[in-house]
Motif scaffolding. Structure first.
Motif: not given
Length: 200
Positions: A1-26
């Motif tokens: 779901t959309r909520d799953d994707i947003l939660k996954f993105r938040a987890q990536l951010q919590a692991k100090k992934k750079a915004p550009k990296t997070v965008n690339g993964i999504i």
């Protein structure tokens, strides 16, 4: 779901992934789901649709001062490959692969010009030679055949990764000490030479 994707993105951010990296993964996840819907008969709505990209503030601001250019040239003056690459980069503003693609036939010493191939846009344009770079080329060109590359091998381009590795060592030693490896705003990299050409 959309909520799953947003939660996954938040987890990536919590692991100090750079915004550009997070965008690339999504973006990759989005492409995988779209491919599955189109080619593998996945019956689903892509939950990545409509999720805004994180703001990325990584525009490079760094360029070399005239004093830093002198320091860099002095550091590489005994390395023919690096010296020629840096001189051509600073005088033309060409991208890495553009500089490595220059052949003897692209040099016009009579008019102090050089033909450059913009591989990114699949076009050519003219650059102009300064007296220092022209002098270096006057010494080198008689040793080359018309289709030989100016930098490195006569029949093949000098390896990109080898050049990157050698230059990174020089840049780190001269300009990047103490800077975080992810600090793209302030670290000196090969593309800094292009910024320096434009700024100076």
């Amino acid at each position: 779901t959309r909520d799953d994707i947003l939660k996954f993105r938040a987890q990536l951010q919590a692991k100090k992934k750079a915004p550009k990296t997070v965008n690339g993964i999504i973006q990759l996840l989005n492409a995988i789901i779209n491919y599955s819907i189109k080619h593998k008969n996945l019956k689903a709505f892509n939950p990545c649709t409509g999720i805004a990209r994180l703001k990325v503030d990584d525009e490079r601001e760094r360029f070399l001062s005239l004093k830093e250019i002198e320091t860099l040239k002095a550091k590489v003056q005994d390395d023919d490959i690096l010296h020629m690459f840096i001189s051509l980069s600073l005088v033309t503003g060409g991208r890495l692969e553009t500089i490595l693609a220059i052949k003897k036939k692209d040099i016009d010493l009579e008019h102090d010009r050089i033909t450059l191939i913009d591989l990114k846009n699949e076009s050519t344009y003219k650059g102009f030679l300064d007296s220092e770079t022209k002098s270096m080329l006057q010494t080198k060109l008689p040793l080359l055949k018309v289709n030989d590359f100016i930098i490195g091998g006569k029949h093949t381009k000098f390896p990109t990764r080898t050049l990157q590795r050698k230059l990174l060592k020089v840049f780190n030693e001269l300009f990047n000490e103490g800077l975080d490896s992810r600090d793209s705003k302030h670290r000196v990299v090969i593309h800094t030479l292009r910024h320096t050409f434009a700024s100076q």
